[in-house]
Design a protein around this motif. Structure first.
Motif, PDB file in Angstrom:
ATOM      1  N   ASP A  32      -8.382   3.670  -2.504  1.00 31.21           N
ATOM      2  CA  ASP A  32      -9.452   3.002  -1.769  1.00 31.21           C
ATOM      3  C   ASP A  32      -9.429   1.519  -2.115  1.00 31.21           C
ATOM      4  O   ASP A  32      -8.655   1.070  -2.965  1.00 31.21           O
ATOM      5  N   TRP A  71      -2.858   2.989  -3.356  1.00 39.21           N
ATOM      6  CA  TRP A  71      -4.229   2.849  -3.831  1.00 39.21           C
ATOM      7  C   TRP A  71      -5.140   3.765  -3.025  1.00 39.21           C
ATOM      8  O   TRP A  71      -5.093   3.770  -1.779  1.00 39.21           O
ATOM      9  N   TYR A 115      -6.529  -3.500   0.577  1.00 38.69           N
ATOM     10  CA  TYR A 115      -6.349  -2.093   0.940  1.00 38.69           C
ATOM     11  C   TYR A 115      -6.009  -1.953   2.421  1.00 38.69           C
ATOM     12  O   TYR A 115      -6.621  -2.592   3.280  1.00 38.69           O
ATOM     13  N   GLN A 118       0.833  -1.203   0.000  1.00 37.97           N
ATOM     14  CA  GLN A 118       0.000   0.000   0.000  1.00 37.97           C
ATOM     15  C   GLN A 118       0.872   1.257   0.000  1.00 37.97           C
ATOM     16  O   GLN A 118       0.559   2.245  -0.672  1.00 37.97           O
ATOM     17  N   ALA A 177     -11.552  -0.292  -3.715  1.00 36.61           N
ATOM     18  CA  ALA A 177     -11.974  -0.608  -5.081  1.00 36.61           C
ATOM     19  C   ALA A 177     -10.829  -0.494  -6.076  1.00 36.61           C
ATOM     20  O   ALA A 177     -10.894  -1.065  -7.175  1.00 36.61           O
ATOM     21  N   SER A 178      -9.797   0.223  -5.728  1.00 37.04           N
ATOM     22  CA  SER A 178      -8.660   0.434  -6.638  1.00 37.04           C
ATOM     23  C   SER A 178      -7.613  -0.672  -6.555  1.00 37.04           C
ATOM     24  O   SER A 178      -6.701  -0.727  -7.394  1.00 37.04           O
TER      25      SER A 178
END
Length: 395
Positions: A135, A133, A171, A128, A137-138
Motif C-alpha cells: 500500500d 509494496w 505507490y 512497484q 504507506a509502505s
C-alpha cells in the motif's frame, strides 16, 4: 621487345593491386563486441527526484566500442533496487506459479541515439513491480535505485556500468491493461443506422473465455456471435472515430485494416456468424456459426435494486433475429443482480464480474451466483444471449 614491356606492365599492375587490397583490409575495421560501455551519471542522481512531480528523466551515454565499426544499436534502460540484475519482471511474469520474484525491470522505451529520457510513471510502475509494496504507506520516502543501459546490435547485448540514483517513489496499483475492444457497426448491426450510440447502434466485441491476453497491451482474440443479414458492417476500435477500422477487400473473406477505401463486410448468406479478431496478429475471420442458440422474446435484469422483479432490456436488433440486449440502469454499491429471460427464470445468467479498465464484464453462467456491484454508478449493460457474455459500462 613488346612482349617484355607487356610482362613488366602486368607485373607492376599485380603489385599495385596487391598493395591496394592490403591497404583496404587495413582500413576496414572488424566488428567486435565490447565487454561494457559508459552510462553517464545524470545531474539529478543525488537529488532525490520526486517521481510523482517529474515529467522526464534525461540520460546520456557513450556508444559501445564495436572496434570502430559504425552500427545502429538500440538501447533500453533497466532499473534495480538491489543492483543484482538477476531476474527481470518479464521473467517473473512468465512463471505462472508466481514463485519467481523479480529484482529488476526493463522499461519498454527504446532509444536509437546516445541520449534519451525515461518516463517517470513507467519507472514508478516498474519499481512497484519489483518492490511489491502492499500500500502507499509502505513506500519509502527516498530510495536508492540502480540504473544500467543495455545496447542491442544484431541480438548481441552489451551492458553498461551501473549508476546509483536517489528517487522518491510512489505507490502504483498494478493492473493488467484493459482487453483491447473493437466495435461492430453497420447496416447489419443493432438498429442498422451506422450511428454511434452504444448498444442501440454499435455493439462491442467480447473477450473469449480461456483466451490469454497480453498484460501490457490487452491484445488477443475477441469475438462476437450473432445474426448477419448480408447488408454490410465494419469494425472500428473506438465508437467515436474511424481512424482505426476493418473492412472488406476485393471480396468476402479478404479483410483489410485502416483502408479508407475498403468496402462494407457482406456475408454471402444470411445467418448466424462468429466474427473473430486477433488484435495482436491483426487477423480477422467471419465464419458461419452452428452452435446452440435460442431466440428470446424478451430479456431483463433482476436484482436487489428492483426486488427481483423484471427491468426489461431493449433488443439491439428489431429487423432480424436478435441476440444482443442493452439497458441503462443506476446501481448502488452492494447491489446483486442477474440477467434473465423476461417473465421466467428458466434462462438466467450470473457469475463473477471482472474489472477491465473502467468497465466490468463476466462470462455468464447458467444459474450462477449473483453479479455483485462494488461501485455505485449508472451502467450501460450489454448482454449476448448466445455467449452469455455481459459487459457493464460506466456512463
Amino acid at each position: 621487345m613488346k612482349n617484355i614491356f607487356k610482362s613488366i606492365l602486368l607485373l607492376l599492375c599485380s603489385v599495385c593491386l596487391f598493395a591496394a587490397c592490403a591497404d583496404d583490409n587495413d582500413s576496414n575495421p572488424t566488428l567486435t563486441i565490447p565487454a561494457t560501455f559508459q552510462l553517464n551519471t545524470p545531474a539529478f542522481a543525488k537529488a532525490n527526484t520526486v517521481l510523482a512531480n517529474s515529467t522526464e528523466l534525461p540520460f546520456t551515454w557513450s556508444q559501445p566500442d564495436y572496434g570502430g565499426f559504425p552500427v545502429a544499436a538500440q538501447y533500453q534502460m533497466e532499473f534495480s533496487i538491489n543492483q543484482s540484475f538477476t531476474t527481470s519482471v518479464a521473467q517473473a511474469e512468465a512463471d505462472e506459479t508466481g514463485a519467481t520474484i523479480p529484482d529488476y525491470v526493463a522499461l519498454d522505451q527504446i532509444y536509437n541515439g546516445c541520449s534519451g529520457s525515461v518516463n517517470p510513471s513507467l519507472l514508478a510502475r516498474g519499481l512497484q513491480q519489483i518492490a511489491r509494496w502492499p500500500d502507499a504507506a509502505s513506500v519509502p520516502a527516498t530510495l536508492t535505485i540502480y540504473a544500467r543501459l543495455v545496447a542491442d546490435y544484431a541480438n548481441q547485448l552489451v551492458y553498461s556500468n551501473i549508476v546509483p540514483i536517489n528517487v522518491a517513489p510512489y505507490y502504483v496499483e498494478l493492473k493488467n491493461a484493459p482487453i483491447e475492444t473493437w466495435w461492430l457497426i453497420g447496416a447489419d448491426i443493432a438498429d442498422g443506422s451506422w450511428g454511434g450510440d452504444m448498444g442501440k447502434c454499435i455493439i462491442p466485441m467480447q473477450p473469449i473465455e480461456g483466451e490469454e491476453y497480453d498484460k501490457k497491451t490487452g491484445q488477443g482474440k475477441i469475438r462476437w456471435i450473432g445474426y448477419l443479414a448480408g447488408n454490410g458492417f465494419k469494425l472500428k476500435e473506438y465508437p467515436d472515430s474511424w481512424d482505426y477500422q476493418w473492412g472488406q477487400g476485393d471480396s468476402f473473406g479478404t479483410f483489410v485494416k485502416n483502408d479508407g477505401g475498403s468496402s462494407d463486410i457482406k456475408v454471402p448468406e444470411a445467418g448466424l456468424y462468429a466474427v473473430i479478431l486477433d488484435t495482436g496478429k491483426d487477423n480477422l475471420e467471419v465464419v458461419s456459426y452452428d452452435g446452440p442458440s435460442k431466440v428470446f422474446e424478451g430479456m431483463a435484469i433482476s436484482g436487489s435494486f428492483n426486488d427481483w422483479g423484471d427491468t426489461e432490456m431493449t433488443p439491439c436488433s428489431t429487423d432480424w433475429e436478435n441476440h444482443d440486449w442493452y439497458v441503462t440502469q443506476h446501481l448502488d454499491a452492494g447491489v446483486e443482480i442477474k440477467i434473465k429471460q423476461a417473465g421466467s427464470w428458466d434462462f438466467n445468467k450470473g457469475g463473477e464480474l471482472v474489472p477491465d479498465g473502467d468497465d466490468l464484464y463476466a462470462f455468464g453462467v447458467d444459474g450462477g451466483a449473483n453479479f455483485k456491484i462494488t461501485e455505485a454508478a449508472d451502467y450501460l449493460i450489454i448482454f449476448n444471449d448466445i455467449t452469455g457474455f455481459v459487459r457493464f459500462i460506466k456512463k
